[in-house]
Design a protein around this motif. Structure first.
Motif, PDB file in Angstrom:
ATOM      1  N   GLU A 275      18.542 -15.450  63.270  1.00  0.00           N
ATOM      2  CA  GLU A 275      17.677 -16.273  64.117  1.00  0.00           C
ATOM      3  C   GLU A 275      17.582 -15.731  65.542  1.00  0.00           C
ATOM      4  O   GLU A 275      16.532 -15.814  66.179  1.00  0.00           O
ATOM      5  CB  GLU A 275      18.194 -17.711  64.130  1.00  0.00           C
ATOM      6  CG  GLU A 275      17.309 -18.674  64.897  1.00  0.00           C
ATOM      7  CD  GLU A 275      17.846 -20.083  64.872  1.00  0.00           C
ATOM      8  OE1 GLU A 275      17.022 -21.008  64.916  1.00  0.00           O
ATOM      9  OE2 GLU A 275      19.085 -20.259  64.830  1.00  0.00           O
ATOM     10  N   ILE A 276      18.653 -15.156  66.036  1.00  0.00           N
ATOM     11  CA  ILE A 276      18.657 -14.592  67.388  1.00  0.00           C
ATOM     12  C   ILE A 276      17.605 -13.485  67.503  1.00  0.00           C
ATOM     13  O   ILE A 276      16.966 -13.315  68.538  1.00  0.00           O
ATOM     14  CB  ILE A 276      20.055 -14.053  67.748  1.00  0.00           C
ATOM     15  CG1 ILE A 276      21.066 -15.204  67.788  1.00  0.00           C
ATOM     16  CG2 ILE A 276      20.032 -13.282  69.068  1.00  0.00           C
ATOM     17  CD1 ILE A 276      22.518 -14.759  67.840  1.00  0.00           C
ATOM     18  N   PHE A 277      17.391 -12.743  66.426  1.00  0.00           N
ATOM     19  CA  PHE A 277      16.489 -11.592  66.421  1.00  0.00           C
ATOM     20  C   PHE A 277      15.102 -11.904  65.872  1.00  0.00           C
ATOM     21  O   PHE A 277      14.229 -11.042  65.885  1.00  0.00           O
ATOM     22  CB  PHE A 277      17.110 -10.468  65.571  1.00  0.00           C
ATOM     23  CG  PHE A 277      18.378  -9.926  66.146  1.00  0.00           C
ATOM     24  CD1 PHE A 277      18.368  -8.842  66.998  1.00  0.00           C
ATOM     25  CD2 PHE A 277      19.602 -10.512  65.838  1.00  0.00           C
ATOM     26  CE1 PHE A 277      19.545  -8.339  67.531  1.00  0.00           C
ATOM     27  CE2 PHE A 277      20.783 -10.025  66.368  1.00  0.00           C
ATOM     28  CZ  PHE A 277      20.752  -8.935  67.222  1.00  0.00           C
TER      29      PHE A 277
ATOM     30  N   ASP B 198      31.572 -15.742  63.266  1.00  0.00           N
ATOM     31  CA  ASP B 198      31.424 -16.761  62.220  1.00  0.00           C
ATOM     32  C   ASP B 198      31.191 -16.115  60.859  1.00  0.00           C
ATOM     33  O   ASP B 198      31.781 -16.520  59.854  1.00  0.00           O
ATOM     34  CB  ASP B 198      30.266 -17.708  62.545  1.00  0.00           C
ATOM     35  CG  ASP B 198      30.573 -18.646  63.709  1.00  0.00           C
ATOM     36  OD1 ASP B 198      31.753 -18.801  64.069  1.00  0.00           O
ATOM     37  OD2 ASP B 198      29.606 -19.222  64.259  1.00  0.00           O
ATOM     38  N   VAL B 199      30.304 -15.097  60.807  1.00  0.00           N
ATOM     39  CA  VAL B 199      30.031 -14.401  59.548  1.00  0.00           C
ATOM     40  C   VAL B 199      31.306 -13.759  59.014  1.00  0.00           C
ATOM     41  O   VAL B 199      31.646 -13.897  57.836  1.00  0.00           O
ATOM     42  CB  VAL B 199      28.909 -13.347  59.744  1.00  0.00           C
ATOM     43  CG1 VAL B 199      28.812 -12.418  58.541  1.00  0.00           C
ATOM     44  CG2 VAL B 199      27.566 -14.024  60.013  1.00  0.00           C
TER      45      VAL B 199
ATOM     46  N   SER C 189      26.215 -17.546  54.200  1.00  0.00           N
ATOM     47  CA  SER C 189      24.761 -17.376  54.235  1.00  0.00           C
ATOM     48  C   SER C 189      24.151 -18.081  55.451  1.00  0.00           C
ATOM     49  O   SER C 189      23.275 -17.529  56.122  1.00  0.00           O
ATOM     50  CB  SER C 189      24.157 -17.927  52.942  1.00  0.00           C
ATOM     51  OG  SER C 189      22.758 -17.850  52.988  1.00  0.00           O
ATOM     52  N   VAL C 190      24.620 -19.276  55.726  1.00  0.00           N
ATOM     53  CA  VAL C 190      24.117 -20.035  56.880  1.00  0.00           C
ATOM     54  C   VAL C 190      24.427 -19.295  58.175  1.00  0.00           C
ATOM     55  O   VAL C 190      23.570 -19.159  59.054  1.00  0.00           O
ATOM     56  CB  VAL C 190      24.710 -21.459  56.899  1.00  0.00           C
ATOM     57  CG1 VAL C 190      24.424 -22.162  58.216  1.00  0.00           C
ATOM     58  CG2 VAL C 190      24.163 -22.266  55.728  1.00  0.00           C
ATOM     59  N   GLU C 191      25.648 -18.808  58.306  1.00  0.00           N
ATOM     60  CA  GLU C 191      26.025 -18.100  59.536  1.00  0.00           C
ATOM     61  C   GLU C 191      25.246 -16.790  59.687  1.00  0.00           C
ATOM     62  O   GLU C 191      24.852 -16.421  60.789  1.00  0.00           O
ATOM     63  CB  GLU C 191      27.526 -17.856  59.585  1.00  0.00           C
ATOM     64  CG  GLU C 191      28.358 -19.122  59.687  1.00  0.00           C
ATOM     65  CD  GLU C 191      28.040 -19.984  60.907  1.00  0.00           C
ATOM     66  OE1 GLU C 191      27.518 -19.477  61.917  1.00  0.00           O
ATOM     67  OE2 GLU C 191      28.337 -21.195  60.852  1.00  0.00           O
ATOM     68  N   ALA C 192      25.010 -16.084  58.575  1.00  0.00           N
ATOM     69  CA  ALA C 192      24.199 -14.860  58.632  1.00  0.00           C
ATOM     70  C   ALA C 192      22.778 -15.197  59.072  1.00  0.00           C
ATOM     71  O   ALA C 192      22.167 -14.456  59.858  1.00  0.00           O
ATOM     72  CB  ALA C 192      24.203 -14.155  57.286  1.00  0.00           C
TER      73      ALA C 192
ATOM     74  N   ALA D  68      27.899 -12.210  69.467  1.00  0.00           N
ATOM     75  CA  ALA D  68      29.319 -12.041  69.164  1.00  0.00           C
ATOM     76  C   ALA D  68      29.872 -13.264  68.433  1.00  0.00           C
ATOM     77  O   ALA D  68      30.656 -13.118  67.477  1.00  0.00           O
ATOM     78  CB  ALA D  68      30.102 -11.770  70.445  1.00  0.00           C
ATOM     79  N   ASP D  69      29.480 -14.464  68.855  1.00  0.00           N
ATOM     80  CA  ASP D  69      29.944 -15.675  68.178  1.00  0.00           C
ATOM     81  C   ASP D  69      29.461 -15.736  66.734  1.00  0.00           C
ATOM     82  O   ASP D  69      30.224 -16.109  65.831  1.00  0.00           O
ATOM     83  CB  ASP D  69      29.472 -16.926  68.923  1.00  0.00           C
ATOM     84  CG  ASP D  69      30.407 -17.351  70.027  1.00  0.00           C
ATOM     85  OD1 ASP D  69      31.471 -16.733  70.213  1.00  0.00           O
ATOM     86  OD2 ASP D  69      30.065 -18.333  70.732  1.00  0.00           O
TER      87      ASP D  69
END
Length: 126
Positions: A44-46, A73-74, A36-39, A68-69
Motif C-alpha cells: 500500500e505504501i508503494f 511485521d511481514v 498476507s495482510v501485512e505484505a 521498516a515497520d
C-alpha cells in the motif's frame, strides 16, 4: 549488543505471544492470513508511486519508518508461521535458490525457465 539471529527472534516472538496467551490464534492458517495482510500493507505504501518515487521512498523519514515497520511485521509473521510448521526459513531459502540456479541458468533470456524433461512442451501438438 549482538546481532539478532533467526532462532533468537523466533524465540522472542514465541515468548511475546505466550505471555499474552495468543498461541491459540497463531495457527498456520491465521499466521498465513496475517502475513498476507501485512505484505499488502507494505504494498500500500508503494501503490500509486511512480518507479522513480518508489526508488526514493526511504528518503522521507516518515515513509521510511512506515516501510521498516511493515517489513518488521511481514518478517515477524513469516517467522512465526515457520515456527508453527517447523520450517527452517534460511534452509528453505537456500534450497529454493539452489533450485532456481538450475531452473534459470546464467545467459538464458529473462522469463525463459529451463525446461526439465518432466515439463510438457506447451507449443507441441503432441
Amino acid at each position: 549488543m549482538t546481532e539478532p539471529d533467526v532462532q533468537g527472534l523466533q524465540r522472542r516472538l514465541a515468548e511475546f505471544a505466550a505471555s499474552r496467551e495468543w498461541q491459540p490464534y497463531h495457527t498456520p492458517k491465521n499466521l498465513a492470513a496475517a502475513l498476507s495482510v501485512e505484505a499488502a500493507e507494505l504494498l500500500e505504501i508503494f501503490q500509486w508511486l511512480t518507479p522513480e518515487e518508489a526508488d526514493r521512498v526511504m528518503d522521507d523519514p516518515e515513509t521510511a519508518h512506515r516501510v521498516a515497520d511493515e517489513v518488521a511485521d511481514v518478517l515477524a509473521y513469516l517467522l512465526q508461521f515457520c515456527g508453527a510448521l517447523g520450517v527452517d526459513p534460511l534452509a528453505a531459502l537456500s534450497a529454493k535458490i539452489d533450485r532456481n540456479e538450475v531452473r534459470f541458468p546464467v545467459g538464458r533470456p529473462p522469463g525463459r525457465a529451463a525446461r526439465t524433461s518432466k515439463e510438457p512442451d506447451r507449443h507441441s501438438t503432441e
